[in-house]
Scaffold this active site. Structure first.
Site, PDB file in Angstrom:
ATOM      1  N   LYS B  55       1.087  -1.161  -0.180  1.00 14.93           N
ATOM      2  CA  LYS B  55      -0.044   0.089   0.012  1.00 14.93           C
ATOM      3  C   LYS B  55       0.666   1.245   0.131  1.00 14.93           C
ATOM      4  O   LYS B  55       0.445   2.078  -0.757  1.00 14.93           O
ATOM      5  CB  LYS B  55      -0.586   0.083   1.374  1.00 14.93           C
ATOM      6  CG  LYS B  55      -2.450  -0.818   1.272  1.00 14.93           C
ATOM      7  CD  LYS B  55      -3.171  -1.658   1.899  1.00 14.93           C
ATOM      8  CE  LYS B  55      -3.627  -2.406   2.275  1.00 14.93           C
ATOM      9  NZ  LYS B  55      -4.406  -3.253   3.543  1.00 14.93           N
ATOM     10  N   GLN B  99      -4.552  -1.784   9.184  1.00 15.13           N
ATOM     11  CA  GLN B  99      -4.599  -2.737   8.539  1.00 15.13           C
ATOM     12  C   GLN B  99      -5.069  -4.510   9.535  1.00 15.13           C
ATOM     13  O   GLN B  99      -4.541  -4.924  10.621  1.00 15.13           O
ATOM     14  CB  GLN B  99      -2.562  -2.949   8.076  1.00 15.13           C
ATOM     15  CG  GLN B  99      -2.411  -5.167   7.900  1.00 15.13           C
ATOM     16  CD  GLN B  99      -3.585  -4.946   6.320  1.00 15.13           C
ATOM     17  OE1 GLN B  99      -3.035  -3.985   5.778  1.00 15.13           O
ATOM     18  NE2 GLN B  99      -3.761  -6.004   5.917  1.00 15.13           N
ATOM     19  N   ASP B 122     -10.840   2.874   3.963  1.00 17.44           N
ATOM     20  CA  ASP B 122     -12.119   1.592   3.444  1.00 17.44           C
ATOM     21  C   ASP B 122     -13.585   1.719   3.127  1.00 17.44           C
ATOM     22  O   ASP B 122     -14.364   0.502   3.035  1.00 17.44           O
ATOM     23  CB  ASP B 122     -11.277   0.271   5.030  1.00 17.44           C
ATOM     24  CG  ASP B 122     -10.577  -0.063   4.897  1.00 17.44           C
ATOM     25  OD1 ASP B 122      -9.687  -0.704   3.851  1.00 17.44           O
ATOM     26  OD2 ASP B 122      -9.822  -0.641   5.808  1.00 17.44           O
TER      27      ASP B 122
END
Ligand SMILES: NC(=O)C1=CN([C@@H]2O[C@H](COP(=O)(O)OP(=O)(O)OC[C@H]3O[C@@H](n4cnc5c(N)ncnc54)[C@H](OP(=O)(O)O)[C@@H]3O)[C@@H](O)[C@H]2O)C=CC1
Ligand SMILES: NC(=O)C1=CN([C@@H]2O[C@H](COP(=O)(O)OP(=O)(O)OC[C@H]3O[C@@H](n4cnc5c(N)ncnc54)[C@H](OP(=O)(O)O)[C@@H]3O)[C@@H](O)[C@H]2O)C=CC1
Lengths: 295, 295
Positions: B55, B99, B122
Site C-alpha cells: 500500500k 490493517q 476502507d
C-alpha cells in the site's frame, strides 16, 4: 378450495400488545419508570393525523406514555428540529417518531438525522441500517414493518434458515430492511424491483415471499410456488362501489388465487398492518429498558 | 477453445493509478495540498507487513504521502486508539487504514469505530454501509474490493441495470457491499452463502457473478450460464509442487471450465486484486478533495 393457513396479524399483534403491557407494568413496579413515545406531526394531512391518533391510542392501550407536538404546515425546518431536540433531551421520552411525509419545503433527511439514535424507534437512521446489514453488529432498533413481517414468520413457526426468500420492493422502510433481516436469519434472498425483468420466474422460486410494492393484486397465482409462505405488506385502495366508502383495501398479492397455492398467507387488512404498530410499541419498550439497563 | 474475454484488472488498475497520479499533481499545483494515507499496523504478521508495504509503495507511485505507525503485538487497545486519534486530528492525513486482523486481545469493532468517518477510506463504518444500503443516500466511501469489482464491470462496458446478478459470499468487506452496489445499479440481486441449499441452480441464472468465498475452484462450469460475466474475488493458495513456493493462487471459480462458457472473466491473480489497492488510492484522493471542497 382455499387451503392456505391465514396468518392472523391482528390476533398476533393483540397478543404482543398484551405481552408489552405486562412488561410495561412490571417496569413501572420495579423501577417506577413508564416508557414514553413522542410523535411529531407537521401539517394537516388527514391520513397522517389518523396514523398519529392510532399510535397514541395503541400507546395508551399498553400503558406507554405518549407525547405529541403538532406543528403547522408552514413551520420552518428549525422549528421541527427544535421540537426533536427537546424530546432528545427529555428523559421521560424513550422513543421519537416523526410522522412522514413532511411538508415539501423540508429536507426529510435533515430532520430524521436529528433524532438521537437511542430514541430512533423507527430504526431508519443509516447507522442503524448499516448495523442491520453487517454480520456481527446489532441494530439498536429494527424498522417496525419489516420487524413485524419476520415476527409473523417466527410466531407461525416458519423456518427461514436455508430457505429461498424473495422480497418484492426495496424501499428504505420496508423492502430493503426486510431483505436484510431474512438474510441475517440465513435465508437465500433475492430482491425484485421495478427494473427486474422476470419477476414472475424469480418469485416462483421462493419458499417465502415478502411483498412491499404498492400494486394491487400484482402477484398472481402463477407467480407462487406451491406451499410458499406469503407476507403481503401492500395496502392498496381499489374502487369498490359496494363499499360505503367507495373503495376497499387490497394487498400486492392476488389473495383469491394465492390462497389456493400458498401454504400460509397474510390477509389485507389484518395481516402486517396491525403488526407495524405493535412493533413500534415493542421498540419503545426496548428503548426504555435500554435507557435503564434493564434485562 | 476458451472464448471468454479476460478482464484485465492489472491493466485497468494501472490506468486508474495514472488517472489518480494526474489528479494528485493537479491538486498539488492548484492548492498546494498532497493527499495523505496513514496505515496502522499492529504486530508482526508477515502477510500484513507485506500488504502494508504494498500500500505504501502504491501511494508513492501516484504521489500520495504515506504515514505508518507500527505497534508491537502486545500493545493495548488504548495505544492503538491513541494512534488513530492522532491521525484523526492530523490535517495532512486524509485517509486512515487499520490493517486487519488485529491481535486477538483487541476488539476490532472498537478500533474501527474510532476512525473518523471522513477518513475511513476502507468504508467499513456502519454509518457508511447504511448509506450504501439506502436509496437517496450517498456513502462517503465505497469499500475498496467491491468498488473495484464494479469498476471493472464499468470499464468493460458490462450493463448492470436489469440484469440478474448473483453474489456468492456475504462478508462485511466484500460480498455484502458488492450486493448493495449491484442493487444500487438496478441489477436483480441474489446472495448465495454457506447455508444456501442449491447454489449451483441459483448461480446458473446469473448474467453477472461476483464470487467472494475463499473456496478454490468451487464454481464449476455447470454453475455458469453461457455468456455470463464473472468477477472472481477469491484468492486461494493451492499446493503446486511445480511452483518454486510450493503453492499457487487460484480463485473461487474453476477458470479452465469457466473461460469456455462465460463471456468475460477476471483471472486470479491479476483480476480484482490489483483493483483493490487502486480503489484505496482513489478513496484517499476523494477524501483529500472533499476536505478542501474540490470538484
Ligand atoms: N402494513 C404496513 O404497516 C405498511 C404498509 N405499506 C404498504 O406497502 C407498500 C409498499 O410501501 P413502500 O415500501 O413504502 O413503497 P415504495 O413506493 O417506497 O417502494 C415500492 C417498491 O416496489 C417496487 N416496485 C414498484 N413497482 C413494481 C413492479 N411493478 N414490480 C416490482 N417491484 C415494483 C419499487 O421498485 P423501485 O425501487 O425500482 O422503484 C420500490 O422498491 C404500499 O402499498 C404501502 O402502502 C408500507 C408501510 C407500512
Ligand atoms: N482480491 C482482493 O483484493 C480480496 C480478496 N479476498 C478474497 O476473497 C475471498 C473471500 O474473502 P472474505 O469475504 O473476506 O471471506 P469471509 O470468509 O469473510 O466470507 C466468506 C463468505 O463465503 C461464504 N461461503 C463459505 N463457504 C461457502 C460455500 N461452500 N458456498 C457458498 N458460500 C460460502 C460464507 O458464508 P457464511 O456467511 O454463511 O459463512 C461467507 O459469507 C477470500 O478468498 C479472500 O482471500 C478478500 C478481500 C480482498
Amino acid at each position: 378450495d382455499a387451503s392456505a393457513k391465514v396468518i392472523d396479524g391482528k390476533s398476533v399483534a393483540k397478543q404482543i400488545r398484551e405481552e408489552i403491557a405486562a412488561e410495561v407494568s412490571r417496569m413501572k413496579d420495579e423501577i417506577g419508570v413508564v416508557p414514553g413515545l413522542a410523535v411529531i406531526l407537521v401539517g394537516d394531512r388527514k391520513d397522517s393525523a389518523t396514523y398519529v391518533r392510532n399510535k397514541k391510542k395503541a400507546c395508551e392501550s399498553v400503558g406507554i406514555n405518549s407525547f405529541e407536538v403538532h406543528l403547522p404546515e408552514d413551520s420552518s425546518e428549525q422549528e421541527v428540529l427544535n421540537a426533536i431536540s427537546g424530546f432528545n433531551d427529555d428523559p421521560s421520552v424513550h422513543g421519537i417518531l416523526v410522522q412522514l411525509p413532511l411538508p415539501s419545503h423540508m429536507k426529510e433527511q435533515n430532520i430524521l438525522n436529528a433524532v438521537t439514535i437511542e430514541k430512533d424507534v423507527d430504526g431508519f437512521h443509516p447507522l442503524n441500517i448499516g448495523r442491520l446489514a453487517m454480520r456481527g453488529r446489532e441494530p439498536l432498533f429494527v424498522p417496525c414493518t419489516p420487524k413485524g413481517c419476520i415476527e409473523l414468520l417466527h410466531r407461525y413457526g416458519v423456518e427461514i434458515k436455508g430457505k429461498r426468500a424473495v422480497v418484492i420492493g426495496r424501499s428504505n422502510i420496508v423492502g430493503m430492511p426486510a431483505a436484510l433481516l431474512l438474510q441475517r436469519e440465513d435465508a437465500t434472498v433475492s430482491i425484485v424491483h421495478s427494473r427486474t425483468k422476470n419477476p414472475e420466474e424469480i418469485t416462483r422460486q421462493a419458499d417465502i415471499i415478502i411483498s412491499a410494492v404498492g400494486q394491487p393484486n400484482m402477484v398472481r397465482g402463477s407467480w407462487i410456488k406451491p406451499g410458499a409462505v406469503i407476507i403481503d405488506v401492500g395496502i392498496n385502495p381499489v374502487e369498490d362501489a359496494t363499499s360505503p366508502r367507495g373503495y376497499r383495501l387490497v394487498g400486492d398479492i392476488c389473495y383469491e388465487e394465492a390462497c389456493k397455492i400458498a401454504s400460509a398467507i397474510t390477509p389485507v387488512p389484518g395481516g402486517v398492518g396491525p403488526m407495524t404498530i405493535a412493533m413500534l410499541l415493542s421498540n419503545t419498550l426496548s428503548a426504555a429498558k435500554r435507557a435503564y439497563n434493564l434485562q
